[in-house]
Design a protein around this motif. Structure first.
Motif, PDB file in Angstrom:
ATOM      1  N   THR A 213      76.899 -23.396   1.816  1.00  0.00           N
ATOM      2  CA  THR A 213      78.203 -23.654   2.400  1.00  0.00           C
ATOM      3  C   THR A 213      78.805 -24.843   1.915  1.00  0.00           C
ATOM      4  OG1 THR A 213      77.245 -24.847   4.159  1.00  0.00           O
ATOM      5  CG2 THR A 213      77.411 -22.661   4.643  1.00  0.00           C
ATOM      6  N   PRO A 214      80.292 -24.926   1.957  1.00  0.00           N
ATOM      7  CA  PRO A 214      81.107 -26.203   1.313  1.00  0.00           C
ATOM      8  C   PRO A 214      80.230 -27.408   2.161  1.00  0.00           C
ATOM      9  CG  PRO A 214      82.437 -24.478   1.872  1.00  0.00           C
ATOM     10  CD  PRO A 214      81.312 -24.161   2.541  1.00  0.00           C
ATOM     11  N   LYS A 215      79.889 -27.539   3.507  1.00  0.00           N
ATOM     12  CA  LYS A 215      79.354 -28.661   3.991  1.00  0.00           C
ATOM     13  C   LYS A 215      78.074 -28.889   3.384  1.00  0.00           C
ATOM     14  CE  LYS A 215      78.385 -30.655   8.563  1.00  0.00           C
ATOM     15  NZ  LYS A 215      78.437 -30.109  10.055  1.00  0.00           N
ATOM     16  N   ARG A 216      77.299 -27.983   3.117  1.00  0.00           N
ATOM     17  CA  ARG A 216      75.867 -28.400   2.876  1.00  0.00           C
ATOM     18  C   ARG A 216      75.965 -28.534   1.314  1.00  0.00           C
ATOM     19  NH1 ARG A 216      71.992 -30.243   4.897  1.00  0.00           N
ATOM     20  NH2 ARG A 216      69.756 -29.457   4.560  1.00  0.00           N
ATOM     21  N   ALA A 217      76.855 -27.989   0.317  1.00  0.00           N
ATOM     22  CA  ALA A 217      76.975 -28.579  -1.011  1.00  0.00           C
ATOM     23  C   ALA A 217      77.368 -29.817  -1.032  1.00  0.00           C
ATOM     24  CB  ALA A 217      77.893 -27.722  -1.581  1.00  0.00           C
ATOM     25  N   ALA A 218      78.268 -30.321  -0.095  1.00  0.00           N
ATOM     26  CA  ALA A 218      78.986 -31.555  -0.189  1.00  0.00           C
ATOM     27  C   ALA A 218      77.809 -32.622   0.116  1.00  0.00           C
ATOM     28  CB  ALA A 218      80.054 -31.854   0.802  1.00  0.00           C
ATOM     29  N   ALA A 219      76.900 -32.287   1.115  1.00  0.00           N
ATOM     30  CA  ALA A 219      75.873 -32.920   1.547  1.00  0.00           C
ATOM     31  C   ALA A 219      74.912 -33.188   0.608  1.00  0.00           C
ATOM     32  CB  ALA A 219      75.084 -32.431   2.812  1.00  0.00           C
ATOM     33  N   LEU A 220      74.503 -32.084  -0.425  1.00  0.00           N
ATOM     34  CA  LEU A 220      73.707 -32.162  -1.434  1.00  0.00           C
ATOM     35  C   LEU A 220      74.323 -33.077  -2.532  1.00  0.00           C
ATOM     36  CD1 LEU A 220      71.024 -31.304  -2.902  1.00  0.00           C
ATOM     37  CD2 LEU A 220      72.327 -29.281  -3.677  1.00  0.00           C
TER      38      LEU A 220
END
Length: 281
Positions: A213-220
């Motif tokens: 998800t965009p949120k998870r990708a940004a967190a990574l």
């Protein structure tokens, strides 16, 4: 030019990883493919070396030409040969004594064309994605000793896949580029507004094409920045403040959620010992 065992390449050096001396080679600029980073590793340890992967915002292809083994501890899966590992790989570890390994990191944009979609945490055989061409490529690489020649062969294989593969939606590519530029410190709602999509549509298309998800990708992306800073010797409190975490406890929670370990363990992770050589920022 520097000598790496019997092979010669540009931009290599010897480093110690978990007590073993490993020669690291990287391709010259002329052999590089956009969205792709490659490195070659060669060495031998008296005892098998165990390395736990630290998640990185790219899909990774391992072409094993020695005796390396990748193990996914979540389900006990063990694979040799040509293996693809997703971006969230905190449960994956490598093991081997005779190291002769070509490692390829593919940005989500390149991975979408070269590998197709798939869960970001999956560990799969490259044969499952490339068919017989995966083994043919490995056989060609195994017949070569020069890392320069190996990089050239792999770059050609990747370039063919990039040319024939399906391009990522430009809106998804824009969102990913903004995440990287902002080092993960960006809001999904703002990205959706920039590309003219609803938040729901961006979420759906991004997840389908990137695997997160965009949120998870940004967190990574943000965690990767923090991991590099931790490995460079900076304190967890300082890293948390400099990379956009609320506080040190927030960084600890994210490290555990993404990598399955603490910031202290990330800082000492042998997996990151080669980053400045193989994957310079």
């Amino acid at each position: 030019m520097v000598t790496l065992g019997p092979a010669t390449t540009i931009g290599g050096m010897r480093v110690r990883v978990a007590g073993a001396a490993v020669d690291v080679a990287v391709p010259p600029a002329a052999a590089r493919v956009p969205g792709v980073a490659m490195a070659g590793f060669r060495g031998r340890a008296e005892d098998p070396v165990h390395l736990r992967m630290i998640p990185y915002p790219a899909r990774t292809v391992f072409v094993d030409l020695g005796d390396s083994l990748l193990v996914d501890d979540t389900d006990g899966t063990a694979k040799r040969g040509c293996v693809v590992v997703g971006m969230i790989a905190g449960s994956v570890r490598g093991r081997g004594r005779d190291v002769d390994l070509l490692q390829v990191r593919l940005s989500p944009l390149a991975a979408h064309a070269v590998l197709g979609g798939g869960p970001a945490g999956a560990v799969v055989s490259l044969e499952d994605l490339w068919g017989r061409d995966a083994e043919r490529t490995r056989e060609r690489l195994a017949g070569l000793r020069s890392w320069d020649d190996r990089f050239t062969v792999m770059a050609a294989a990747l370039d063919r896949r990039l040319s024939a593969g399906k391009a990522m939606d430009p809106e998804v590519a824009h969102a990913w580029g903004r995440m990287v530029a902002a080092r993960g410190r960006v809001r999904v709602e703002r990205l959706a507004g920039e590309v003219g999509w609803s938040r729901k549509r961006l979420w759906s298309r991004f997840r389908a094409q990137v695997g997160l998800t965009p949120k998870r990708a940004a967190a990574l992306v943000r965690f990767d920045r923090a991991a590099r800073r931790l490995a460079a010797g900076h304190s967890a409190a300082r890293v948390a403040a400099e990379t956009g975490f609320v506080d040190q406890s927030h960084l600890c929670r994210e490290a555990m959620a993404i990598a399955g370990t603490t910031p202290r363990s990330v800082a000492a992770a042998p997996w990151l010992a080669v980053d400045d050589v193989a994957w310079p920022a």
